[in-house]
Scaffold this active site. Structure first.
Site, PDB file in Angstrom:
ATOM      1  N   MET A  77       0.840  -1.192   0.000  1.00  0.00           N
ATOM      2  CA  MET A  77       0.000   0.000   0.000  1.00  0.00           C
ATOM      3  C   MET A  77       0.881   1.249   0.000  1.00  0.00           C
ATOM      4  O   MET A  77       1.941   1.273   0.603  1.00  0.00           O
ATOM      5  CB  MET A  77      -0.882  -0.014   1.249  1.00  0.00           C
ATOM      6  CG  MET A  77      -1.976   1.022   1.214  1.00  0.00           C
ATOM      7  SD  MET A  77      -2.906   1.079   2.744  1.00  0.00           S
ATOM      8  CE  MET A  77      -4.071  -0.240   2.498  1.00  0.00           C
ATOM      9  N   CYS A  78       0.456   2.256  -0.714  1.00  0.00           N
ATOM     10  CA  CYS A  78       1.129   3.550  -0.716  1.00  0.00           C
ATOM     11  C   CYS A  78       0.061   4.616  -0.886  1.00  0.00           C
ATOM     12  O   CYS A  78      -1.072   4.308  -1.219  1.00  0.00           O
ATOM     13  CB  CYS A  78       2.107   3.679  -1.887  1.00  0.00           C
ATOM     14  SG  CYS A  78       3.538   2.600  -1.769  1.00  0.00           S
ATOM     15  N   GLY A  79       0.433   5.859  -0.648  1.00  0.00           N
ATOM     16  CA  GLY A  79      -0.494   6.958  -0.888  1.00  0.00           C
ATOM     17  C   GLY A  79       0.076   7.873  -1.946  1.00  0.00           C
ATOM     18  O   GLY A  79       1.290   8.092  -1.990  1.00  0.00           O
TER      19      GLY A  79
ATOM     20  N   ARG B 254      -1.334   5.167   4.758  1.00  0.00           N
ATOM     21  CA  ARG B 254      -1.116   4.316   3.595  1.00  0.00           C
ATOM     22  C   ARG B 254       0.371   4.123   3.318  1.00  0.00           C
ATOM     23  O   ARG B 254       0.741   3.190   2.591  1.00  0.00           O
ATOM     24  CB  ARG B 254      -1.766   4.914   2.351  1.00  0.00           C
ATOM     25  CG  ARG B 254      -3.261   5.017   2.384  1.00  0.00           C
ATOM     26  CD  ARG B 254      -3.804   5.455   1.031  1.00  0.00           C
ATOM     27  NE  ARG B 254      -3.541   4.474   0.008  1.00  0.00           N
ATOM     28  CZ  ARG B 254      -4.381   3.506  -0.337  1.00  0.00           C
ATOM     29  NH1 ARG B 254      -5.541   3.393   0.247  1.00  0.00           N
ATOM     30  NH2 ARG B 254      -4.048   2.638  -1.272  1.00  0.00           N
TER      31      ARG B 254
ATOM     32  N   ASN C  64       1.451   3.729  -6.789  1.00  0.00           N
ATOM     33  CA  ASN C  64       0.825   2.880  -5.780  1.00  0.00           C
ATOM     34  C   ASN C  64       0.545   1.562  -6.480  1.00  0.00           C
ATOM     35  O   ASN C  64      -0.208   1.538  -7.451  1.00  0.00           O
ATOM     36  CB  ASN C  64      -0.470   3.538  -5.282  1.00  0.00           C
ATOM     37  CG  ASN C  64      -1.245   2.688  -4.296  1.00  0.00           C
ATOM     38  OD1 ASN C  64      -2.411   2.921  -4.073  1.00  0.00           O
ATOM     39  ND2 ASN C  64      -0.619   1.697  -3.694  1.00  0.00           N
TER      40      ASN C  64
END
Lengths: 232, 298
Positions: B1-3, B32, B176
């Site tokens: 997960m990333c933002g 995130r 992402n």
């Protein structure tokens, strides 16, 4: 809990003053039949796990898993919803006035999910008995492996609609970009028209059941077929 | 997960607010991506052959004052250096190849984050709020920006693995998702003389797209090729000197929400990073559709 303001019409919970946990705990032990929630601002897990015949109105957009696992309650979201709206709903009703992101109604066992706008991909994935009515379009892979329940799509459907369907049935008013493996168009019967009419009425959409097509499983994947040479 | 976050200010008189509007967006995506954060901001273009070089010195305390003296002895007086802790932006009329070679030889511990006429780039390990404070993001001015908060899934947590990634000049990309064929892309690009700095999957996408544009594709054509060549899950947000661009893969597993008003275009992984923006309740809010190219021009 000092900022809970009770009025004749019910309870108002403002997420600008209260934590998400406080709001959800209040909803789990409701003292009023009607609760309004302000300033959701896209927060996750709002109004999850409700199990009482109350009405909840959320003014604004919600994030992931809103109204998940709902039982009995009627939750209306005056905004858009993030991924996993009403996932695993057991009963009751969840309605979003805007659009719903991916996996709306995933794995829902019962109740009615109404999406006034569009639903993104994988709407009704692994549906287990709930009904879903979408006012707009649904994205690709909707009703993937849906086992029971009914999905009414008033707009168009994306790619691979109903891939690997079990016993769930899909009704589509608009165009279907493509059907998934083992999904097929079938003739509408009198009982199909009755189902679509009933669900459109519950969702308050003014379309005729005559405009809808039925998609259901061809049931060719139910049993191992040695002649298919795994060419599914 | 990333933002991911992106912001483009449409009205010139509002461009002073770029940083102030963005900081809650980036911090809002901290959950995130708690392990690293980064940001590329695009300002008005420098004239002529002047370029900006964003430099990063890592954990060590670095004497930027001494560096500027050495720079001036080597390259002349016509350059400036603005430093904030372990980060500095050098502005000079020096060709990128020349400065890269010189830095490598004389200051091998300094890392060159970006090169261009309008891009400034910041990235490091740590959470978004720390970076916002350290680099005074609140005060950033400019036309548009691209930001990222990282939760590493497939390669190490280091400053170099943080996003945005850059390639060439005035181009950056945040991601992402996870690519499954980045080794293949790498093997395709390396024989063309394209060098990689990390083993990160996102770097492969960034260098692939920049390579296509260097070969003559415009951004849209390069992205169209990306749909067929890049395999995996992605929401990509890219910045060029005058554009923001956004694409999602066919399965759209990685979220994105766009909010547009007469004043701005704002993009984030989730609405909760947009909720504070001015007039958000009157904004046109939508989810970008898979495999469609969204480009906004300054």
């Amino acid at each position: 809990m000092e900022s809970l303001t009770e009025s004749l019409t019910g309870l108002t919970l403002d997420l600008a003053d209260l934590s998400l946990r406080e709001v959800n705990q209040t909803l789990h032990q409701p003292t009023q039949n009607h609760v309004q929630i302000l300033n959701p601002n896209g927060c996750h897990n709002l109004a999850v796990g409700l199990d009482a015949p109350i009405t909840v109105e959320i003014d604004g957009h919600v994030g992931y898993y809103a109204a998940g696992m709902n039982q009995q309650a009627s939750v209306t979201i005056r905004g858009n919803a993030g991924p996993g709206l009403a996932e695993n709903m057991m009963s009751g009703r969840v309605q979003v006035k805007g659009f719903a992101s991916v996996s709306a109604g995933a794995s829902a066992h019962g109740g009615l999910l109404v999406i006034d706008g569009d639903a993104s991909l994988r709407c009704g994935i692994s549906l287990k008995g709930a009904d879903i009515v979408v006012g707009g379009n649904v994205g690709s892979f909707s009703a993937f492996m849906a086992q029971a329940g009914r999905i009414v799509v008033c707009g168009d459907a994306g790619d691979a609609l109903g891939d690997s369907l079990y016993e769930a049935v899909i009704y589509v008013r608009g165009q279907i970009k493509s059907l998934g493996a083992d999904a097929q168009l079938e003739p509408m019967t009198a009982s199909d028209y009755a189902v679509v009419t009933e669900l459109l009425s519950k969702a308050e959409f003014d379309y005729s059941a005559q405009e809808f097509k039925r998609v259901a499983s061809a049931k060719q994947l139910y049993h191992w077929n040695i002649d298919a040479q795994q060419d599914y | 997960m990333c933002g991911i976050v992106g912001l483009l200010i449409k009205k010139p008189e509002l461009r002073e607010s770029l940083g102030a509007w963005m900081v809650p967006m980036l911090i809002g995506m901290s959950e995130r991506g708690p392990d690293s954060a980064g940001l590329a901001v695009f300002t008005s273009q420098l004239a002529g052959e002047r370029r900006k070089y964003s430099l990063y010195s890592g954990q060590a305390i670095f004497d930027w004052g001494e560096l500027i003296q050495v720079f001036r002895q080597r390259f002349g007086m016509n350059l400036t250096l603005e430093a904030q802790e372990n980060h500095a932006v050098l502005t000079a009329e020096i060709a990128p190849a020349e400065i890269k070679a010189w830095l490598k030889q004389s200051h091998p511990t300094l890392y060159l984050l970006s090169v261009g006429r309008s891009i400034d780039l910041y990235k490091d390990t740590g959470n978004a709020a720390e970076l916002c404070n350290r680099y005074s993001f609140q005060a950033l001015k400019g036309t548009h920006l691209v930001g990222h908060t990282r939760m590493a899934t497939e390669s190490a947590v280091t400053p170099a693995h943080a996003h945005p990634f850059t390639a060439g000049e005035d181009f950056c990309l945040v991601h992402n998702g996870a690519l499954s064929n980045h080794h293949q892309i790498r093997r395709q690009l390396e024989p063309q003389g394209i060098q990689f700095e990390t083993d990160n999957d996102t770097e492969a996408a960034c260098r692939f797209l920049e390579w296509r544009m260097r070969e003559g594709d415009d951004l849209e054509t390069a992205l169209q090729k990306g749909f067929t060549e890049l395999d995996g899950f992605y929401t990509f947000l890219m910045g060029t000197d005058d554009k923001l661009a956004l694409v999602r893969d066919a399965f759209a597993c990685k979220p994105a929400v766009v909010a547009e008003t007469d004043d701005y275009v704002a993009i984030a992984s989730e609405f909760r990073s947009l909720a504070h923006l001015p007039n958000i309740h009157d904004a046109s809010i939508y989810e970008p559709v898979p495999e469609e190219i969204y480009v906004w021009k300054v």
